[in-house]
Design an enzyme around this catalytic site. Structure first.
Site, short mmCIF file in Angstrom:
data_model
loop_
_atom_site.label_atom_id
_atom_site.label_comp_id
_atom_site.label_asym_id
_atom_site.label_seq_id
_atom_site.Cartn_x
_atom_site.Cartn_y
_atom_site.Cartn_z
CB SER A 15 66.44 16.62 55.28
OG SER A 15 66.44 17.83 56.00
CG ASP A 36 68.31 13.33 50.51
OD1 ASP A 36 69.35 13.95 50.20
OD2 ASP A 36 67.37 13.86 51.11
CG ASP A 59 72.98 14.46 42.02
OD1 ASP A 59 71.96 15.12 41.71
OD2 ASP A 59 74.11 14.95 42.05
CB CYS A 87 60.89 17.06 48.99
SG CYS A 87 59.13 17.00 49.34
CE1 TYR A 162 64.73 27.57 47.07
CE2 TYR A 162 63.30 29.41 47.64
CZ TYR A 162 63.61 28.06 47.72
OH TYR A 162 62.81 27.22 48.45
CB THR A 197 62.64 22.08 56.95
OG1 THR A 197 63.22 23.22 56.29
CG2 THR A 197 61.20 21.91 56.50
N1 LIG Z 1 61.45 24.90 54.45
C1 LIG Z 1 60.80 25.87 53.85
O1 LIG Z 1 60.33 26.83 54.49
C2 LIG Z 1 60.55 25.82 52.36
C3 LIG Z 1 59.76 26.84 51.80
C4 LIG Z 1 59.51 26.82 50.44
C5 LIG Z 1 60.03 25.81 49.65
N2 LIG Z 1 60.79 24.84 50.21
C6 LIG Z 1 61.31 23.79 49.32
O2 LIG Z 1 60.96 22.53 49.84
C7 LIG Z 1 61.94 21.56 49.46
C8 LIG Z 1 62.41 20.84 50.71
O3 LIG Z 1 63.00 21.81 51.57
P1 LIG Z 1 63.38 21.51 53.08
O4 LIG Z 1 63.12 22.75 53.82
O5 LIG Z 1 62.77 20.24 53.48
O6 LIG Z 1 64.97 21.39 52.92
P2 LIG Z 1 66.02 20.37 53.54
O7 LIG Z 1 67.34 21.00 53.27
O8 LIG Z 1 65.64 19.98 54.91
O9 LIG Z 1 65.85 19.08 52.60
C9 LIG Z 1 66.25 19.08 51.27
C10 LIG Z 1 66.80 17.70 50.94
O10 LIG Z 1 67.14 17.69 49.55
C11 LIG Z 1 68.32 16.93 49.43
N3 LIG Z 1 69.02 17.25 48.17
C12 LIG Z 1 69.66 18.40 47.85
N4 LIG Z 1 70.21 18.29 46.63
C13 LIG Z 1 69.89 17.05 46.18
C14 LIG Z 1 70.20 16.34 44.99
N5 LIG Z 1 70.92 16.88 44.00
N6 LIG Z 1 69.71 15.07 44.85
C15 LIG Z 1 68.99 14.50 45.84
N7 LIG Z 1 68.69 15.12 46.99
C16 LIG Z 1 69.14 16.39 47.15
C17 LIG Z 1 69.15 17.30 50.66
O11 LIG Z 1 70.16 16.34 50.91
C18 LIG Z 1 68.07 17.35 51.73
O12 LIG Z 1 67.93 16.11 52.38
C19 LIG Z 1 63.05 22.35 48.74
O13 LIG Z 1 62.83 22.23 47.35
C20 LIG Z 1 62.81 23.77 49.19
O14 LIG Z 1 63.27 24.69 48.23
C21 LIG Z 1 61.06 24.82 51.56
#
Ligand SMILES: NC(=O)c1ccc[n+]([C@@H]2O[C@H](COP(=O)([O-])OP(=O)(O)OC[C@H]3O[C@@H](n4cnc5c(N)ncnc54)[C@H](O)[C@@H]3O)[C@@H](O)[C@H]2O)c1
Length: 256
Positions: A15, A36, A59, A87, A162, A197
């Site tokens: 994702s 994932d 995980d 990620c 967070y 996202t």
């Molecule tokens: N989207 C944003 O604006 C943003 C901004 C700053 C930081 N981030 C960080 O970027 C990263 C990705 O975020 P995103 O927006 O793509 O989120 P998202 O929710 O689209 O993707 C996160 C993925 O992590 C997986 N995941 C969660 N727990 C897990 C685990 N224990 N083991 C394996 N996989 C696991 C989920 O199933 C999901 O597919 C995250 O760490 C988030 O904190 C995102």
């Protein structure tokens, strides 16, 4: 490190930012191991990417799962892994004290466990494997990219857990780079601002528009492909190491 023919493990690869990175890397000729949760869309994303990608239900907080993913990637593509992109992550919103009382401690610990311990679990196990592999001509054995957030520096109301988790990811970047330097392994962290996202796209359009306006330039949400572009550059640029890079259009988050 060139992406062509490298094996890259991408956590959260089903994702958002991880998926965009898996896609870009596969298109650049890398072999991608999408790590994932079993409940994620990892299998269909891997199928979409074709023969250069496999899905390993993982995980990131589990030692057994991560070791199995490394082994599965190496078995599928017939050589040692070279790259890990972290990620996987979760976000919660809860104030330190609210009408419901004190912040739930189990929630705080869960966020730290997935975001910090999960990221470090990948780093330590991938680095241990990389340390056993043969170095390239420039002495490099591998590259690791972590994902923090601008919340590491300007966390908003409700982001204690967070921000603590993302601050820890930012803070451990330099000591890990120092730890791994003798092995020829580099590590950098990307601290994204606001990216479109599933995490953010689920917000009402009006809220997304309001958020976009808070970004000085370009005044919009980031596209996940822009994260993937930087991840590729970190892998390919041998001088990038031990650094946390904000990717945010000059955004500085307000208290709320
Ligand atoms: N989207 C944003 O604006 C943003 C901004 C700053 C930081 N981030 C960080 O970027 C990263 C990705 O975020 P995103 O927006 O793509 O989120 P998202 O929710 O689209 O993707 C996160 C993925 O992590 C997986 N995941 C969660 N727990 C897990 C685990 N224990 N083991 C394996 N996989 C696991 C989920 O199933 C999901 O597919 C995250 O760490 C988030 O904190 C995102």
């Amino acid at each position: 490190m060139q992406l062509q023919n490298a094996i890259a493990l991408v956590t959260g690869g089903a994702s958002g930012l991880g998926r965009a990175t898996a896609t870009r890397f596969a298109q650049a000729g890398a072999h991608v191991v999408i790590c994932d949760l079993p409940s994620s869309a990892g299998a269909s994303v891997a199928a979409e990417l074709g023969k250069n990608a496999i899905f390993c239900p993982t995980d990131v907080t589990s030692e057994a799962d991560v070791l199995a993913a490394i082994a599965a990637g190496e078995a599928a593509f017939g050589k040692p892994i070279n790259v890990a992109i972290n990620c996987a992550g979760i976000a919660v919103a809860a104030r330190t004290v609210s009408k419901k009382g004190a912040h739930d401690l189990a929630t705080f610990q869960r966020v730290l466990n997935v975001n910090v311990a999960g990221t470090f679990n990948i780093i330590r196990l991938v680095a241990a494997r990389l340390a056993e592999t043969e170095a390239g001509p420039d002495g490099e054995r591998g590259v690791i990219v972590d994902t923090a957030s601008v919340a590491a520096f300007d966390g908003q109301i409700g982001q204690a857990a967070y921000a603590a988790s993302k601050g820890a990811i930012a803070a451990m970047t330099l000591p890990i780079a120092r730890d791994l330097s003798g092995f020829g392994i580099r590590i950098c962290t990307i601290a994204p601002g606001l990216f479109k996202t599933p995490m953010l796209a689920s917000l009402p359009e009006q809220v997304q528009n309001e958020l976009s306006k808070t970004v000085p330039f370009p005044s919009r949400l980031g596209d996940p492909s822009e994260y993937a572009m930087l991840a590729q550059h970190i892998v390919e640029n041998p001088m990038l190491n031990g650094e946390v890079i904000r990717l945010d259009g000059a955004l500085r988050m307000a208290p709320k």
